[in-house]
Design a protein around this motif. Structure first.
Motif, PDB file in Angstrom:
ATOM      1  N   LYS A   1       7.009  42.153  20.371  1.00 36.76           N
ATOM      2  CA  LYS A   1       8.323  42.625  19.945  1.00 36.76           C
ATOM      3  C   LYS A   1       8.343  42.525  18.428  1.00 36.76           C
ATOM      4  O   LYS A   1       8.005  41.474  17.865  1.00 36.76           O
ATOM      5  CB  LYS A   1       9.448  41.804  20.564  1.00 36.76           C
ATOM      6  CG  LYS A   1       9.698  42.074  22.026  1.00 36.76           C
ATOM      7  CD  LYS A   1      10.899  41.280  22.537  1.00 36.76           C
ATOM      8  CE  LYS A   1      12.182  41.785  21.944  1.00 36.76           C
ATOM      9  NZ  LYS A   1      13.368  41.061  22.489  1.00 36.76           N
TER      10      LYS A   1
ATOM     11  N   SER B   1      13.147  46.284  16.582  1.00 37.88           N
ATOM     12  CA  SER B   1      14.536  46.228  16.139  1.00 37.88           C
ATOM     13  C   SER B   1      14.563  46.159  14.627  1.00 37.88           C
ATOM     14  O   SER B   1      13.625  45.688  13.982  1.00 37.88           O
ATOM     15  CB  SER B   1      15.257  45.005  16.731  1.00 37.88           C
ATOM     16  OG  SER B   1      15.277  45.046  18.139  1.00 37.88           O
TER      17      SER B   1
ATOM     18  N   ARG C   1      16.358  49.360  17.726  1.00 38.24           N
ATOM     19  CA  ARG C   1      17.660  48.753  18.007  1.00 38.24           C
ATOM     20  C   ARG C   1      18.183  48.106  16.732  1.00 38.24           C
ATOM     21  O   ARG C   1      17.462  47.367  16.064  1.00 38.24           O
ATOM     22  CB  ARG C   1      17.523  47.701  19.116  1.00 38.24           C
ATOM     23  CG  ARG C   1      18.807  46.955  19.442  1.00 38.24           C
ATOM     24  CD  ARG C   1      18.610  46.079  20.666  1.00 38.24           C
ATOM     25  NE  ARG C   1      19.756  45.198  20.875  1.00 38.24           N
ATOM     26  CZ  ARG C   1      19.835  43.943  20.442  1.00 38.24           C
ATOM     27  NH1 ARG C   1      18.801  43.420  19.783  1.00 38.24           N
ATOM     28  NH2 ARG C   1      20.902  43.221  20.665  1.00 38.24           N
TER      29      ARG C   1
ATOM     30  N   VAL D   1      20.487  45.629  14.571  1.00 39.71           N
ATOM     31  CA  VAL D   1      21.128  44.319  14.697  1.00 39.71           C
ATOM     32  C   VAL D   1      21.738  43.957  13.351  1.00 39.71           C
ATOM     33  O   VAL D   1      21.079  44.060  12.314  1.00 39.71           O
ATOM     34  CB  VAL D   1      20.113  43.231  15.123  1.00 39.71           C
ATOM     35  CG1 VAL D   1      20.811  41.881  15.248  1.00 39.71           C
ATOM     36  CG2 VAL D   1      19.435  43.607  16.426  1.00 39.71           C
TER      37      VAL D   1
ATOM     38  N   TYR E   1      16.851  33.793  14.888  1.00 40.66           N
ATOM     39  CA  TYR E   1      17.104  34.972  15.727  1.00 40.66           C
ATOM     40  C   TYR E   1      15.798  35.502  16.325  1.00 40.66           C
ATOM     41  O   TYR E   1      15.746  35.862  17.512  1.00 40.66           O
ATOM     42  CB  TYR E   1      17.781  36.061  14.895  1.00 40.66           C
ATOM     43  CG  TYR E   1      18.019  37.334  15.664  1.00 40.66           C
ATOM     44  CD1 TYR E   1      19.116  37.471  16.512  1.00 40.66           C
ATOM     45  CD2 TYR E   1      17.121  38.401  15.570  1.00 40.66           C
ATOM     46  CE1 TYR E   1      19.322  38.636  17.239  1.00 40.66           C
ATOM     47  CE2 TYR E   1      17.321  39.563  16.288  1.00 40.66           C
ATOM     48  CZ  TYR E   1      18.419  39.678  17.120  1.00 40.66           C
ATOM     49  OH  TYR E   1      18.607  40.831  17.835  1.00 40.66           O
TER      50      TYR E   1
ATOM     51  N   HIS F   1      14.579  33.064  19.070  1.00 37.60           N
ATOM     52  CA  HIS F   1      15.488  33.030  20.219  1.00 37.60           C
ATOM     53  C   HIS F   1      15.367  34.301  21.068  1.00 37.60           C
ATOM     54  O   HIS F   1      15.555  34.252  22.289  1.00 37.60           O
ATOM     55  CB  HIS F   1      16.921  32.861  19.734  1.00 37.60           C
ATOM     56  CG  HIS F   1      17.931  32.812  20.843  1.00 37.60           C
ATOM     57  ND1 HIS F   1      18.075  31.707  21.663  1.00 37.60           N
ATOM     58  CD2 HIS F   1      18.840  33.736  21.291  1.00 37.60           C
ATOM     59  CE1 HIS F   1      19.022  31.950  22.562  1.00 37.60           C
ATOM     60  NE2 HIS F   1      19.495  33.161  22.354  1.00 37.60           N
ATOM     61  N   ASN F   2      15.041  35.426  20.438  1.00 33.59           N
ATOM     62  CA  ASN F   2      14.976  36.699  21.157  1.00 33.59           C
ATOM     63  C   ASN F   2      13.553  37.163  21.440  1.00 33.59           C
ATOM     64  O   ASN F   2      13.343  38.306  21.853  1.00 33.59           O
ATOM     65  CB  ASN F   2      15.711  37.788  20.362  1.00 33.59           C
ATOM     66  CG  ASN F   2      17.208  37.562  20.337  1.00 33.59           C
ATOM     67  OD1 ASN F   2      17.919  37.956  21.246  1.00 33.59           O
ATOM     68  ND2 ASN F   2      17.682  36.911  19.282  1.00 33.59           N
ATOM     69  N   GLY F   3      12.579  36.300  21.230  1.00 34.87           N
ATOM     70  CA  GLY F   3      11.216  36.584  21.661  1.00 34.87           C
ATOM     71  C   GLY F   3      10.444  37.549  20.793  1.00 34.87           C
ATOM     72  O   GLY F   3       9.482  38.180  21.268  1.00 34.87           O
ATOM     73  N   PHE F   4      10.766  37.690  19.519  1.00 33.69           N
ATOM     74  CA  PHE F   4      10.005  38.579  18.638  1.00 33.69           C
ATOM     75  C   PHE F   4       8.693  37.895  18.242  1.00 33.69           C
ATOM     76  O   PHE F   4       8.651  36.684  18.017  1.00 33.69           O
ATOM     77  CB  PHE F   4      10.808  38.925  17.384  1.00 33.69           C
ATOM     78  CG  PHE F   4      11.931  39.886  17.643  1.00 33.69           C
ATOM     79  CD1 PHE F   4      11.697  41.250  17.677  1.00 33.69           C
ATOM     80  CD2 PHE F   4      13.218  39.423  17.871  1.00 33.69           C
ATOM     81  CE1 PHE F   4      12.722  42.136  17.929  1.00 33.69           C
ATOM     82  CE2 PHE F   4      14.249  40.308  18.121  1.00 33.69           C
ATOM     83  CZ  PHE F   4      14.007  41.675  18.154  1.00 33.69           C
TER      84      PHE F   4
END
Length: 886
Positions: free
Chosen positions: A255, A285, A318, A320, A334, A337-340
């Motif tokens: 990601k 993103s 996406r 953000v 961030y 926490h969101n797996g990037f």
């Protein structure tokens, strides 16, 4: 244990659905090449001619032939859609007629040059958006595209060829095409075609092209890009097929997160991330961190941020937005926490005034353990953009700097009376107080000026010798330095705190707006009240003119008469997408139009300042407001429906009570009257002929009236739920035989036929009531067929049910009356719901079929009517088959 490699049903179904093109969406085929002149339009027209010869409905929407003889020959014999004329600043421009294409709705339409920019005033600014609307309406499209027009390759093409291409197509539109046909020829052959005048026919054009864009090196690089991009598309299709078949996918589980800012480098970062994501099949993103520095950006810089975020969204990323103080900690938190797994960011040379402090990229690399971090260094053109980023940190209004001087003067005047009575060092606090006030009110720029002026004024007015910048005690050097440093630090912190307070107040105001609007919408009871609440809530908060439509009717705002604005509103209502001001659809409109989720409504917002552009944050607020409005409209509609249902229920109860009361009150006197008339008719030989005729007519009317009263009682019992059913096993043929015997005196010369298909099981019914249903339906058929008509009563088994059909060869049912005919007292188009039972005056009482429906539904069956293909009407009902207890 061996891994499960069975095909994934969901992915396989999605793949098949995509290949089939869906039930509604059309299919897109792109003829893709490295540059103009490789033969894309020629190949597209050749394919279209073949399909046209096979019988497909093919039409030419746009074909850019550039007067090439071979291409013009292919157009001969194919239907061409006439172009429309658009007037713009006194100039007539010919353009593709999207509305005419949608109206004609061919099987296939050819629309050349996918990346073309439409004429001003068109519905969409780009032709690819026209094509998207054609596809949404189920029309297949053929188009052409050069590799340099792909958005993600825009910067690469510029570096390779030195030419910035302004007409681009989002990669997501290219990736979602159903088929890509690569049209490729070697650069040498293309240059030969160019020299022969087969690419550009105009005089001198081939030589100019060869001297500029059409250089052999450029063509080779473009060809490589086209081949690589086509190969990536094939790889993506193969990965999708492999995943559907249960095989390993090419995706690595990555990601990617790219950091976006107002600088020119961000545009290249976004495109680089898009290409990186395509190669690794990874989602990505774009993150914009909205710190307090955002509030100090110039208007141009803020618009550039919005441009970068829209570019990321257009390329399939996406978007953000985060509001935070510490940039590095917020970004890393961030991302983790969101797996990037990857971070992409820009890096520029440090500036002198940072005094060795680490930059954001250095902090991220130092703290980003476990993340793969990619940095791109800004080029010279990106370091000096044509429109500088600019900050309003120091570029405040001149009046604010004047007020800084005034604050220093006031502090000086306050201290002068005490300079001989108080130690000068104590008077420093007066100046610090002035710096704090200036910083809190006007920002850091005026506070810095105030700090410098304060040191100068303190030295001039309060340090001996007065009114000079000299001083006797060398220790004042330290005093001045500490005073200046303290003033700068206190002023900076105060300005920053003041900025945070303003941001907090703005956030609070936004929250208060949504809260107050939500309360006002919750309290609104009607559509007009909802419109007034929206207008009051948004007009003052955003300085806009508000208009609200629902079901095509304008609820609030000045009645709109501009066809351009009404067209934008109607397009949004139909397509459920944002359109209007500064969007990609109808951008020439003055207002921004937002659809209401789940409702046939549109919210229109027109800024009173015609030069104002809505920010992305404001778009989010407008979308939230649209959701609140939709919820309020749904509540209002449900409230109306509930009230209508309550009133209808009360009316139904009153009607049933009235029917029962009237029926009971009429039943006894009608029976007595009918008996008296029957007795008189027995003495008809003693009565004059005229009296007998009158008595006979009276007896017929009384009989009909008794039947009507009986129907009223039966209908009242059905609607009140008091109808008692005596269930038992019956042969439906026996019930039908009894009904035919009772109806036999009324049939006249009409033929009554019965048809039985297969073995009919017994049914669990109330025999008397079903017999009455059959009698009513047969009387209905007799009343609506000629004397030599044919009436058919048929039976057939259908799983655990028995289907009974009563058909006639009469005039049939008027269109649209198939459902309404079963309603009580329904009379429309000369046909009433009591089509079956007319009194002797020929007037129907409107209850017969309603009673049939009530009886059948009480048995758990279904009854309906339809017109026969050969004429006449059929009434069909089903009954549950009898099942023996085990």
């Amino acid at each position: 244990m061996k891994a499960d490699t069975r095909p994934d049903p969901d992915k396989l179904l999605a793949l098949v659905s995509h290949d089939a093109g869906g039930l509604l969406r059309g299919r897109l085929k792109i003829f893709f090449g490295a540059s103009a002149g490789v033969g894309k339009t020629f190949a597209m027209l050749s394919e279209a001619r073949r399909l046209h010869a096979e019988g497909r409905n093919v039409i030419i929407g746009v074909a850019e032939h550039h007067n090439r003889p071979e291409t013009l020959a292919l157009l001969d014999g194919l239907p061409v859609l006439p172009q429309k004329t658009i007037e713009h600043r006194g100039v007539s421009v010919r353009a593709f007629d999207l509305d005419a294409a949608l109206h004609m709705k061919p099987d296939l339409i050819l629309v050349d040059e996918y990346a073309h920019t439409n004429a001003p005033g068109s519905r969409h600014p780009k032709r690819w958006q026209d094509i998207e609307e054609l596809l949404e309406n189920g029309i297949d499209v053929y188009t052409t595209l050069n590799v340099q027009h792909l958005e993600s390759l825009n910067d690469v093409v510029a570096r390779l060829t030195g030419v910035w291409v302004k007409e681009t197509v989002p990669d997501v539109a290219f990736d979602e095409a159903d088929e890509i046909a690569l049209i490729d020829i070697p650069p040498e052959d293309l240059l030969q075609r160019l020299s022969e005048g087969k690419v550009y026919v105009a005089e001198g054009a081939p030589q100019r092209a060869a001297d500029n864009f059409f250089k052999k090196g450029n063509l080779g690089r473009l060809r490589e890009l086209a081949l690589r991009r086509a190969a990536e598309r094939v790889d993506a299709d193969n990965d999708a097929f492999s995943a559907a078949m249960g095989q390993s996918e090419a995706a690595t589980g990555d990601k990617i997160l790219v950091l976006v800012g107002p600088d020119a480098l961000s545009e290249r970062l976004i495109r680089h991330t898009k290409r990186m994501a395509d190669r690794s099949r990874a989602p990505w993103s774009a993150l914009y961190l909205q710190t307090d520095r955002h509030e100090t950006l110039s208007d141009k810089a803020r618009l550039r941020v919005e441009h970068h975020l829209r570019l990321a969204e257009k390329l399939g990323g996406r978007v953000v937005r985060l509001i935070a103080g510490g940039a590095a900690a917020t970004i890393l938190g961030y991302a983790r926490h969101n797996g990037f797994t990857r971070l992409v960011l820009g890096h520029s040379r440090p500036v002198w005034w940072r005094l060795g402090l680490p930059s954001l990229s250095q902090k991220l690399m130092a703290q980003g353990a476990g993340l793969e971090i990619t940095t791109l260094t800004a080029e010279q053109t990106e370091l000096r953009p044509r429109d500088p980023i600019g900050h309003t940190l120091f570029a405040t209004a001149p009046r604010t700097y004047l007020m800084a001087g005034v604050a220093v003067g006031v502090s000086t005047l306050l201290g002068l009376p005490f300079r001989e009575m108080i130690d000068p060092d104590s008077l420093v606090m007066l100046y610090l107080t002035g710096v704090v006030i200036v910083a809190a009110r006007y920002g850091i720029g005026p506070s810095v000026l105030s700090s410098i002026l304060s040191v100068a004024a303190f030295n001039w007015f309060f340090i001996k010798p007065y009114y000079s910048f000299t001083f006797d005690n060398i220790s004042y050097v330290l005093t001045f330095a500490v005073m200046l440093a303290t003033s700068l630090i206190v002023g900076s912190l105060t300005a920053r705190l003041s900025l945070h307070v303003r941001l907090a107040r703005r956030g609070e105001a936004e929250t208060r707006l949504l809260y107050d609007l939500s309360r006002a919408l919750s309290a609104a009871r009607g559509i007009e009240e909802i419109g007034d609440a929206v207008r009051r809530g948004l007009t003052a908060a955003f300085d806009v003119e508000v208009a609200l439509w629902n079901d095509g009717a304008q609820i609030t705002g000045v009645p709109e008469t501009d066809p351009r604005e009404l067209g934008a509103m109607q397009w949004v209502a139909q397509n459920r997408q944002i359109a209007g001001r500064h969007t990609d659809t109808l951008p020439s409109a003055s207002g921004l139009y937002v659809p209401l989720p789940g409702e046939p409504g549109v919210l229109g917002l027109t800024p009173r300042d015609r030069n104002r552009q809505f920010t992305g944050a404001e778009w989010l607020v407008f979308e939230t407001v649209a959701s609140l409005i939709a919820s309020a409209l749904q509540r209002a509609r449900q409230s109306r429906e509930a009230e209508s249902a309550r009133v209808e229920t009360e009316n139904e109860k009153l009607r049933n009570v009235l029917l029962a009361s009237v029926s009971h009150d009429l039943k006894t006197p009608l029976t007595v009257m009918n008996g008296a008339v029957a007795s008189l008719l027995k003495m008809r030989k003693k009565l004059p002929r005229e009296a007998v005729d009158e008595l006979t007519s009276l007896w017929g009317h009384l009989t009909g009236l008794q039947k009507f009263v009986a129907n009223l009682l039966r209908m009242a019992a059905i609607t009140s739920g008091q109808l008692k059913l005596n269930f038992g096993p019956y042969l439906i043929q026996e019930i039908a035989g009894a009904a035919l015997q009772r109806i036999d005196p009324q049939k006249g010369d009409r033929q009554l036929r019965t048809v039985t298909t297969g073995q009919i099981p017994m049914v669990n019914i109330d025999g008397a009531l079903i017999e009455q249903v059959l009698i009513n339906l047969l009387e209905n058929a007799i009343a609506h067929t000629s004397d030599d008509g044919i009436i058919t009563l048929s039976f057939e088994a259908d799983a655990d049910r028995v289907r009974v059909r009563v058909s006639d060869n009469g005039p049939g049912l008027p269109p649209g009356e198939e459902d309404q005919i079963f309603e009580k007292f329904h009379r429309a188009g000369g046909l009433s719901s009591d089509r079956l039972s007319s009194d002797r005056s020929g007037q129907s009482n409107g209850l017969g079929l309603a009673i049939c429906k009530g009886i059948i539904e009480a048995h758990g069956g279904l009854i309906y009517a339809k017109t026969n293909p050969t004429g006449g009407a059929s009434f069909i009902f089903t009954l549950p088959a009898y099942t023996h207890a085990v």
